[in-house]
Design an enzyme around this catalytic site. Structure first.
Site, short mmCIF file in Angstrom:
data_model
loop_
_atom_site.label_atom_id
_atom_site.label_comp_id
_atom_site.label_asym_id
_atom_site.label_seq_id
_atom_site.Cartn_x
_atom_site.Cartn_y
_atom_site.Cartn_z
N ARG A 10 -13.94 -7.94 -0.34
CA ARG A 10 -13.28 -7.51 0.91
C ARG A 10 -12.71 -6.09 0.79
NH1 ARG A 10 -7.77 -5.84 2.28
NH2 ARG A 10 -7.33 -6.51 4.40
N VAL A 11 -12.91 -5.28 1.81
CA VAL A 11 -12.34 -3.94 1.87
C VAL A 11 -11.44 -3.86 3.10
CG1 VAL A 11 -12.86 -1.47 2.15
CG2 VAL A 11 -14.33 -2.88 0.71
N GLY A 12 -10.24 -3.31 2.92
CA GLY A 12 -9.29 -3.21 4.04
C GLY A 12 -9.43 -1.91 4.81
N ASP A 13 -8.40 -1.56 5.54
CA ASP A 13 -8.42 -0.37 6.39
C ASP A 13 -8.14 0.93 5.64
OD1 ASP A 13 -5.78 -1.53 6.01
OD2 ASP A 13 -5.05 0.10 7.27
N THR B 274 -0.33 0.97 6.84
CA THR B 274 -0.16 -0.19 5.97
C THR B 274 -0.02 -1.42 6.83
OG1 THR B 274 1.27 -1.29 4.38
CG2 THR B 274 2.34 0.29 5.82
N GLY B 275 -0.65 -2.50 6.40
CA GLY B 275 -0.56 -3.72 7.19
C GLY B 275 -1.79 -4.57 6.98
N THR C 276 0.82 -1.21 0.00
CA THR C 276 0.00 0.00 0.00
C THR C 276 0.86 1.26 0.00
OG1 THR C 276 -1.83 -1.07 1.12
CG2 THR C 276 -1.58 1.26 1.55
N1 ASP Z 1 -3.73 -2.35 4.64
C1 ASP Z 1 -4.00 -2.91 3.34
C2 ASP Z 1 -5.24 -3.74 3.40
O1 ASP Z 1 -5.42 -4.46 4.36
C3 ASP Z 1 -2.89 -3.75 2.82
C4 ASP Z 1 -1.54 -3.06 2.76
O2 ASP Z 1 -1.21 -2.28 3.64
O3 ASP Z 1 -0.81 -3.32 1.79
O4 ASP Z 1 -6.00 -3.73 2.48
#
Ligand code: ASP
Length: 334
Positions: free
Chosen positions: A229-232, A252-253, A201
């Site tokens: 799915r949707v992330g943070d 990111t994570g 990210t």
């Molecule tokens: N945080 C992002 C997600 O979970 C992934 C990433 O940080 O690369 O969608």
């Protein structure tokens, strides 16, 4: 008498110069392209160099705007667009593949002066999702638009839509194929040797000459993600947050953990209600709370004084910052 006057006007001049310099509003830009299990001995220097170069380019693109008196919003937008356009990162071109073999992107940004925010999630054809997020903030009464509706809105706003094949990169495809064959769940991108992985990210936080903070994040999410799915990243308060009175944050994570821990807002709240400085607040959330809950990743941030913060509980994080001395500083490992 004349001499005294000359001395006085010179001192007055020097006094004003001193006042301007000591009270000059600091400007700063900090960016990242993912945290992860990255160790120098397994990560080829040639690849690291490519990342360093692009990070520097993105920093300079954003800093150029800040230096000319532009807004933090324009600066983060420029830096993120540049990273979205690069196949190196898991955002825009280079986004990871979903379980179904598509690319579905999320992005958000927030203006710390007005607390206005915009986000898009699950978009498949918007070349620069961060621009669409900005249009949502600037030209709609909403904060987040998803999927087809977000794309329709973006098109109406004159934002470039592309064929889904634009997002293909050999690296993301190969990685997805392998993850899919092994039946693995959502995961980061593997790079280098010895299972070196990272969350790719991208994000940026800036402080401008007007004292305003803006933060933004853009991502393809996690490889092999399913069911829309949707992330943070596009969730305000989880992966992205900005508030002039505290800080700006981009994360990111592993998104699910960041959402449940409301990471970005928790850092801001620790500063606001407990009076913690930005680094202590972030370390508390990332290295203690998130870690104890099993969440991997990191954050970047800036406070209103221009203090730069990085905090991550992984072995490395691709990150960089630039301040008034105009020297881009790039880091990968701990
Ligand atoms: N945080 C992002 C997600 O979970 C992934 C990433 O940080 O690369 O969608």
């Amino acid at each position: 008498m004349k001499r005294i006057f000359r001395v006085t006007s010179t001192s007055l001049y020097l006094y004003f110069v001193a006042v301007v310099f000591t009270h000059a509003q600091p400007v700063a830009l900090v960016i990242h392209d993912g945290a992860g299990n990255i160790e120098k001995q397994y990560f080829p220097d040639t690849i690291a160099q490519q990342y360093r170069q692009k990070l520097e380019e993105a920093l300079l693109a954003g800093y150029d705007i800040l230096q000319r008196g532009g807004t933090s919003m324009d600066a983060i937008h420029a830096a993120i667009v540049l990273m979205e356009d690069s196949p190196l990162f898991n955002a825009g071109k280079g986004a990871v593949f979903t379980h179904a073999g598509t690319n579905e992107m999320d992005a958000a940004l927030m203006d710390g002066a007005t607390l206005k925010a915009g986000a898009v999630a699950g978009v498949k054809h918007i070349k620069n999702p961060i621009s669409a997020a900005r249009a949502v903030m600037d030209h709609s009464p909403h904060v987040m638009l998803t999927g087809k509706g977000a794309e329709e809105f973006a098109q109406q706003r004159g934002i470039l839509l592309v064929d889904s094949s634009y997002f293909y990169t050999e690296k993301s495809y190969r990685h997805w194929k392998k993850a899919n064959m092994d039946g693995r769940r959502e995961e980061g991108i593997y790079l280098g040797r010895n299972n070196q992985y990272k969350f790719g990210t991208v994000g940026a936080v800036a402080l401008d000459i007007h004292g305003n903070i803006a933060a933004g994040t853009s991502t393809g999410g996690m490889t092999n993600k399913r069911y829309g799915r949707v992330g943070d990243s596009p969730i305000i308060g989880a992966g992205t947050y900005a508030n002039n009175s505290t800080c700006g944050i981009s994360a990111t994570g592993h998104g699910e953990y960041f959402i449940r821990s409301v990471v970005a807002y928790d850092i801001s709240a620790l500063m606001e209600y407990k009076g913690l400085d930005i680094q202590s607040a972030a370390d508390r959330v990332i290295k203690q709370k998130l870690k104890e809950r099993g969440g991997e990743g990191g954050v970047i941030g800036l406070d209103k004084q221009g203090n730069v913060m990085f905090s991550f509980n992984t072995k490395g994080m691709f990150r960089a910052y630039i301040k008034e001395d105009q020297i881009p500083r790039v880091f990968i490992y701990e």
